[in-house]
Design an enzyme around this catalytic site. Structure first.
Site, PDB file in Angstrom:
ATOM      1  N   HIS A  12      36.717   8.132  -5.540  1.00 45.40           N
ATOM      2  CA  HIS A  12      35.837   9.013  -6.344  1.00 45.40           C
ATOM      3  C   HIS A  12      35.965   8.679  -7.832  1.00 45.40           C
ATOM      4  O   HIS A  12      34.977   8.475  -8.532  1.00 45.40           O
ATOM      5  CB  HIS A  12      36.230  10.482  -6.096  1.00 45.40           C
ATOM      6  CG  HIS A  12      35.476  11.490  -6.909  1.00 45.40           C
ATOM      7  ND1 HIS A  12      34.441  12.252  -6.418  1.00 45.40           N
ATOM      8  CD2 HIS A  12      35.615  11.876  -8.209  1.00 45.40           C
ATOM      9  CE1 HIS A  12      33.965  13.051  -7.365  1.00 45.40           C
ATOM     10  NE2 HIS A  12      34.663  12.851  -8.464  1.00 45.40           N
ATOM     11  N   GLU A  13      37.200   8.607  -8.290  1.00 48.93           N
ATOM     12  CA  GLU A  13      37.407   8.367  -9.722  1.00 48.93           C
ATOM     13  C   GLU A  13      36.951   6.969 -10.133  1.00 48.93           C
ATOM     14  O   GLU A  13      36.420   6.777 -11.224  1.00 48.93           O
ATOM     15  CB  GLU A  13      38.882   8.571 -10.084  1.00 48.93           C
ATOM     16  CG  GLU A  13      39.391   9.973  -9.831  1.00 48.93           C
ATOM     17  CD  GLU A  13      38.550  11.067 -10.517  1.00 48.93           C
ATOM     18  OE1 GLU A  13      38.404  12.162  -9.931  1.00 48.93           O
ATOM     19  OE2 GLU A  13      38.000  10.801 -11.611  1.00 48.93           O
ATOM     20  N   HIS A  33      33.421   7.122 -10.858  1.00 48.24           N
ATOM     21  CA  HIS A  33      33.146   7.528 -12.249  1.00 48.24           C
ATOM     22  C   HIS A  33      33.351   6.362 -13.199  1.00 48.24           C
ATOM     23  O   HIS A  33      32.526   6.102 -14.073  1.00 48.24           O
ATOM     24  CB  HIS A  33      34.095   8.672 -12.662  1.00 48.24           C
ATOM     25  CG  HIS A  33      33.761   9.996 -12.085  1.00 48.24           C
ATOM     26  ND1 HIS A  33      32.477  10.475 -11.991  1.00 48.24           N
ATOM     27  CD2 HIS A  33      34.555  10.964 -11.557  1.00 48.24           C
ATOM     28  CE1 HIS A  33      32.488  11.675 -11.430  1.00 48.24           C
ATOM     29  NE2 HIS A  33      33.738  11.996 -11.151  1.00 48.24           N
ATOM     30  N   HIS A  74      28.629  13.190 -10.796  1.00 46.67           N
ATOM     31  CA  HIS A  74      28.792  13.927  -9.540  1.00 46.67           C
ATOM     32  C   HIS A  74      27.473  14.006  -8.769  1.00 46.67           C
ATOM     33  O   HIS A  74      26.407  14.070  -9.327  1.00 46.67           O
ATOM     34  CB  HIS A  74      29.348  15.326  -9.819  1.00 46.67           C
ATOM     35  CG  HIS A  74      30.804  15.292 -10.120  1.00 46.67           C
ATOM     36  ND1 HIS A  74      31.431  16.175 -10.973  1.00 46.67           N
ATOM     37  CD2 HIS A  74      31.777  14.431  -9.696  1.00 46.67           C
ATOM     38  CE1 HIS A  74      32.718  15.894 -11.042  1.00 46.67           C
ATOM     39  NE2 HIS A  74      32.953  14.836 -10.276  1.00 46.67           N
TER      40      HIS A  74
END
Lengths: 80, 409
Positions: free
Chosen positions: B115-116, B119, B125
């Site tokens: 997930h990170e 980013h 998101h």
């Protein structure tokens, strides 16, 4: 302090931290009730919760879930 | 999905600054590596870990206090991690979380890291609550994979991954044969053995293969011999050919009618596969940086292969002598080198080719002397960097090699 008040403050903090409420550029953080309702609705919709605009149990529970620290782009007004 | 930014390049380095205390280091590292792989599997991105110095993406763990992050964490629960968007590259995890792998307990490091990294690659998101890029963590998923919205987002940023075109049967093909138990071969003598294969590998290390063993060579000497299978698990000895492609970061090993593929020392899923477009029992392989193609050699012929596009092999093999002037048939090994030249090895000698693919004057030369540092030599006084042509006195140490460490890390 009334527990409800603490929870309300935490909820406000959450909505601020994750981009559902926009810090007013001028003046203190006293938000218009309609801004808070709109922020709650945006959070509830993005979380696939019943969209009541109220700080109900399901909404509080969801705010306690582990998550990423980055903001959410789900309130179109604050996103702009 | 939401796009927050993008990198202007597609090959990114990353560095793991520290690790959580709740997982064995190699498990945590594997989880972080896999987090990058989810993205490189679906987009034309390549990631390379660096152990020191600058890196595009830097992963680290901190808690309520941090010297380099104004965004303190909040103890176990709630905020798990955060990351900067491109091209900043910071990815931070809350060290107070109970980071785990392979269990429903605690917080799965691999999924949060993916997930990170999303980013750090430019994704915001997602509104799909089941997407990886959704803000809330949904717990450990044993068969985790990216959500279509994650894939659409990353491809909106960097494009689609060009699939490595393989025949249908290859696509569905599982590894066809179990690894062949090889008779342990005696430890070779690098000074007298004819090479099986030679490879300029990742981070510029040169690997020489013979029998069950591999060693590195460089200006400063020869590295220790290692068993091939100790480095590349699942790989047999007595290889036919080996080649590393900087274009894809893949290492290919050929033996008989099979090909193995690795990224660094980790075998790619689904390998080994059967060779079915080129002949088995190859002699040598090399990567030519000028056209970014892989060349395979057998007998008097060669194949030119584009790893990332469909290659029509119907006109191959072509005669080696038609393209590589002065090179013998049936080379035992071949490699390109940092000087942009190609090297062919056969028996005890080797040939060096210039960028016009012509063997240079003064070749062939002795492998043991110039590559394996086997005989005491008076280093020629020719100024280094010049074209060392044979001189009357002493033996010239081939100065084309760059100084690289000789031990395998």
């Amino acid at each position: 302090r009334v527990p409800g008040l603490v929870e309300k403050e935490m909820a406000m903090e959450y909505l601020l931290q994750y981009g559902y409420l926009q810090k007013p550029l001028e003046g203190p953080n006293n938000f218009k009730p309609e801004d808070i309702t709109e922020a709650l609705r945006a959070f509830q919709e993005a979380s696939e919760l019943p969209v009541s605009g109220q700080l109900d149990d399901a909404t509080r529970a969801r705010m306690r879930q582990p998550r990423c620290g980055l903001e959410d782009p789900f309130n179109q007004k604050t996103l702009k | 999905y939401l796009l927050l930014g993008r990198w202007r390049k597609k090959h990114l380095t990353f560095r793991i600054m520290n690790l959580p205390s709740t997982l064995p280091p190699h498990t945590a590292q594997a989880a972080l590596h896999q987090a990058f792989q989810y993205w490189s599997n679906v987009a034309p991105l390549t990631f390379q870990e660096v152990k020191a110095g600058r890196a595009d993406i830097r992963l680290s763990f901190h808690g309520r206090q941090s010297l380099y992050c104004s965004n303190a964490f909040d103890g176990p629960g709630r905020v798990l991690a955060h990351a900067d968007i491109p091209e900043l590259g910071s990815v931070h995890f809350d060290e107070d979380e109970f980071w785990t792998e392979g269990t429903y307990r605690g917080v799965n490091l691999r999924i949060i890291a993916a997930h990170e990294v999303g980013h750090a690659l430019g994704l915001g998101h997602s509104r799909y609550t089941q997407a990886l890029m959704a803000p809330v963590y949904h717990g450990y998923q044993p068969h985790f994979k990216l959500h279509p919205d994650d894939v659409a987002g990353i491809q909106a940023l960097y494009g689609k991954k060009i699939p490595v075109i393989r025949d249908e049967e290859e696509e569905t093909e599982q590894p066809t044969v179990p690894p062949v138990p090889t008779e342990p071969s005696p430890m070779p003598d690098p000074c007298s053995s004819e090479l099986d294969a030679m490879m300029l590998g990742p981070s510029g290390k040169t690997y020489a293969f013979k029998g069950d063993y591999v060693w590195t060579v460089s200006d400063s000497g020869r590295g220790p011999l290692f068993r091939v299978s100790a480095l590349w698990k699942g790989l047999p000895g007595n290889l036919d050919a080996a080649v590393y492609s900087p274009r894809t970061q893949w290492i290919y090993f050929f033996k008989g009618d099979r090909v193995w593929r690795y990224v660094n020392f980790r075998m790619s899923p689904g390998f080994p596969k059967k060779l079915n477009k080129v002949e088995p029992n190859l002699d040598a392989a090399l990567y030519w940086p000028f056209n970014k193609k892989v060349f395979l050699f057998k007998g008097s012929g060669y194949w030119q292969w584009d790893e990332l596009a469909h290659t029509d092999f119907s006109s191959y093999p072509k005669p080696i002598k038609g393209l590589f002037t002065g090179v013998p048939n049936q080379p035992s090994a071949a490699t390109s080198w940092q000087d942009g030249r190609l090297y062919f090895f056969k028996g005890k000698v080797y040939w060096r080719l210039n960028q016009q693919l012509r063997v240079e004057k003064g070749y062939p030369r002795n492998i043991a002397d110039h590559w394996m540092h086997c005989h005491p030599q008076t280093v020629d006084t020719t100024p280094s960097g010049g074209d060392t042509t044979p001189s009357g006195t002493g033996t010239i140490l081939d100065t084309t090699h760059s100084a690289i460490d000789t031990t395998l890390n």
